[in-house]
Design an enzyme around this catalytic site. Structure first.
Site, PDB file in Angstrom:
ATOM      1  N   GLU A 177       0.827  -1.216   0.000  1.00  7.69           N
ATOM      2  CA  GLU A 177       0.000   0.000   0.000  1.00  7.69           C
ATOM      3  C   GLU A 177       0.861   1.266   0.000  1.00  7.69           C
ATOM      4  O   GLU A 177       1.674   1.483   0.903  1.00  7.69           O
ATOM      5  CB  GLU A 177      -0.927   0.003   1.218  1.00  7.69           C
ATOM      6  CG  GLU A 177      -1.895   1.187   1.200  1.00  7.69           C
ATOM      7  CD  GLU A 177      -2.938   1.147   2.313  1.00  7.69           C
ATOM      8  OE1 GLU A 177      -3.182   0.060   2.873  1.00  7.69           O
ATOM      9  OE2 GLU A 177      -3.502   2.207   2.614  1.00  7.69           O
ATOM     10  N   LYS A 181      -7.660  -0.763  11.287  1.00  9.82           N
ATOM     11  CA  LYS A 181      -7.002  -1.157  10.033  1.00  9.82           C
ATOM     12  C   LYS A 181      -5.764  -0.287   9.827  1.00  9.82           C
ATOM     13  O   LYS A 181      -4.711  -0.758   9.395  1.00  9.82           O
ATOM     14  CB  LYS A 181      -7.978  -1.030   8.870  1.00  9.82           C
ATOM     15  CG  LYS A 181      -7.502  -1.613   7.554  1.00  9.82           C
ATOM     16  CD  LYS A 181      -6.706  -0.656   6.691  1.00  9.82           C
ATOM     17  CE  LYS A 181      -6.359  -1.260   5.335  1.00  9.82           C
ATOM     18  NZ  LYS A 181      -5.501  -0.380   4.527  1.00  9.82           N
ATOM     19  N   ASP A 183       4.120 -14.171  11.703  1.00  5.68           N
ATOM     20  CA  ASP A 183       2.809 -14.629  11.233  1.00  5.68           C
ATOM     21  C   ASP A 183       1.801 -13.469  11.323  1.00  5.68           C
ATOM     22  O   ASP A 183       1.306 -13.152  12.412  1.00  5.68           O
ATOM     23  CB  ASP A 183       2.395 -15.816  12.116  1.00  5.68           C
ATOM     24  CG  ASP A 183       1.076 -16.440  11.710  1.00  5.68           C
ATOM     25  OD1 ASP A 183       0.268 -15.775  11.032  1.00  5.68           O
ATOM     26  OD2 ASP A 183       0.837 -17.602  12.082  1.00  5.68           O
ATOM     27  N   HIS A 197      -2.405  10.787  -0.632  1.00 16.92           N
ATOM     28  CA  HIS A 197      -2.634   9.436  -1.117  1.00 16.92           C
ATOM     29  C   HIS A 197      -2.730   9.425  -2.643  1.00 16.92           C
ATOM     30  O   HIS A 197      -2.180   8.557  -3.299  1.00 16.92           O
ATOM     31  CB  HIS A 197      -3.938   8.934  -0.503  1.00 16.92           C
ATOM     32  CG  HIS A 197      -4.031   7.452  -0.472  1.00 16.92           C
ATOM     33  ND1 HIS A 197      -3.364   6.696   0.462  1.00 16.92           N
ATOM     34  CD2 HIS A 197      -4.690   6.583  -1.260  1.00 16.92           C
ATOM     35  CE1 HIS A 197      -3.617   5.433   0.246  1.00 16.92           C
ATOM     36  NE2 HIS A 197      -4.416   5.322  -0.804  1.00 16.92           N
TER      37      HIS A 197
HETATM   38  C1  MEV Z   1      -5.843   3.481   5.021  1.00 18.61           C
HETATM   39  O1  MEV Z   1      -5.138   2.317   4.655  1.00 18.61           O
HETATM   40  C2  MEV Z   1      -5.879   3.631   6.536  1.00 18.61           C
HETATM   41  C3  MEV Z   1      -6.769   4.763   7.071  1.00 18.61           C
HETATM   42  O2  MEV Z   1      -8.086   4.636   6.530  1.00 18.61           O
HETATM   43  C4  MEV Z   1      -6.800   4.632   8.573  1.00 18.61           C
HETATM   44  C5  MEV Z   1      -7.788   5.527   9.267  1.00 18.61           C
HETATM   45  O3  MEV Z   1      -8.796   5.925   8.670  1.00 18.61           O
HETATM   46  O4  MEV Z   1      -7.561   5.783  10.468  1.00 18.61           O
HETATM   47  C6  MEV Z   1      -6.244   6.123   6.654  1.00 18.61           C
END
Ligand code: MEV
Length: 422
Positions: free
Chosen positions: A81, A259, A275, A374
């Site tokens: 990513e 995430k 792992d 991004h």
């Molecule tokens: C993107 O991979 C991760 C984010 O969405 C995390 C978040 O929203 O805190 C930017």
């Protein structure tokens, strides 16, 4: 390791970055050559998995700016990513102003479960098994005398009765200090060895004998104070706390918030040959509040000085011995880069990187939003994908951003124009 704060690191070539990393960490260039061919040949891969037809490479990059317990660290991260490594470096830079990350951890305790079914008196059975605690611990320890030699071993045996629908299962837990191993093999072997005796004592039949990935006795923690001014002022501080509170209160936001944390964590776990699924399962099982609601793994509070204090605590079952960590040359080089000398030290570093990632995400979300940074990285990926060369990527990216058109067909057209001198 001298400093992880390296000016202009991102503008260097791959070779130049390697030489900086070598200078700063003392890990020699020969070890970093493990990253030349993805770190791993097809022959070696054939011993690690099944039905192998080759290898599959991903970028390994270095997150800069991390200070953990006063020690500077260059952090190896493997991720597909765009912007993850930049964000980790950014979060660590913000934490660095007021001293970086402070970490701690529990002992490296893993647990295995032994499930006994068809027990007529489960509560009495539980006590019968507990009465044989010493015998069972001795039996389990006999499976791994080496572990005791290095200071590990079985620390406890506990027994639960788990009710579901019309069943009541007797579930014994072996509680094992696995030292510098991830520990799955050690505890699974022990669980299999004691299972029949547990079933005999309980008066039932064994079904499962396997570790639990809810490794809640193997926690790692990281904490950082973030200077309000560095973050961009009081409004950003307040909005970062609002962003955290939404994650704490709403599972829809918590999933994304966590995430983001795992973006950092999984990338270091993968780089070091550990792992990723075990760590992810542990993390998400830990993200459940006492009331049973899925929630944020981290906390963000405003302290008495108006700064933010961010914390993260989660299971971190990673090892330094065994598995790919030892057999994969790239993973070995990555571990060497971290300078970690114990599994606990590696676990704490990984947790700090998860928090750095989370800090960077909340900072950008609470201010300009993620899309600007991004999308420029995304545009770069698209430019490369349509075949732009080193001298063309920058111009294609600029045009895609100016047009706000992040599509392959548009990138192809822009590249064609460029090449035809339009
Ligand atoms: C993107 O991979 C991760 C984010 O969405 C995390 C978040 O929203 O805190 C930017």
């Amino acid at each position: 390791m001298t400093t992880s704060r390296i000016q202009g690191f991102r503008n260097l070539s791959v070779e130049e970055r390697r030489s900086v990393v070598t200078q700063q960490t003392g890990v020699d260039a020969a070890a970093l050559a493990a990253f030349d061919d993805g770190g791993f040949g097809a022959d070696a891969a054939n011993h690690l998995s099944e039905n192998v037809i080759g290898t599959f490479s991903l970028p390994i990059g270095i997150a800069a700016n991390h200070t953990v317990n006063g020690r500077d660290v260059l952090v190896p991260m493997v991720t597909e990513e765009a912007s993850v490594i930049a964000a980790a470096s950014n979060g660590a830079r913000m934490a660095r102003t007021l001293g970086g990350f402070h970490t701690s951890s529990t002992g490296p305790i893993m647990q295995a479960q032994i499930q006994v079914v068809d027990v007529v008196d489960p509560h009495a059975a539980r006590l019968r098994v507990l009465e044989a605690r010493h015998e069972l611990i001795e039996l389990a320890e006999a499976q791994d005398p080496k572990l005791a030699e290095v200071g590990g071993g079985v620390r406890d045996l506990t027994v639960r009765v788990v009710d579901f629908e019309d069943e009541a299962y007797v579930v014994a837990h072996l509680v094992v200090d696995v030292r510098d191993a991830m520990g799955a093999n050690a505890v699974n072997t022990m669980a299999e060895a004691v299972a029949d005796r547990v079933a005999e004592l309980a008066g039932g039949r064994v079904v499962l004998r396997i570790l639990t990935n809810k490794a809640d006795l193997r926690l790692a923690r990281a904490r950082a104070v973030l200077d309000a001014e560095t973050l961009g002022g009081d409004q950003v501080v307040d909005d970062m706390v609002h962003a955290y509170k939404l994650a704490a209160g709403d599972p829809y936001r918590a999933a994304t918030h966590n995430k983001g944390i795992m973006n950092g964590i999984s990338a270091v776990v993968l780089a070091t040959g550990n792992d990723t699924r075990a760590v992810e399962a542990g993390a998400h099982s830990h993200a459940v509040s006492a009331e049973g609601r899925y929630t944020s793994l981290s906390t963000f509070e405003k302290d008495a000085d108006g700064n933010i204090v961010a914390t993260l605590e989660l299971p971190m079952p990673v090892g330094l011995v065994g598995g790919a960590t030892k057999t994969h040359p790239g993973a070995r080089a990555a571990v060497a880069l971290t300078g970690a000398t114990s599994a606990a030290e590696l676990a704490e570093l990984i947790t700090a990187v998860g928090l750095a990632q989370n800090i960077a995400a909340l900072r950008v979300l609470a201010s300009e939003g993620v899309q600007r940074g991004h999308m420029s990285l995304h545009a770069k990926n698209i430019a490369i994908a349509v075949g732009a060369g080193p001298g063309e990527i920058g111009q294609v990216v600029e045009r895609l951003i100016a047009e706000k058109a992040f599509r392959h067909d548009r990138a192809e057209a822009v590249l064609a124009d460029l090449r035809s001198g339009k």
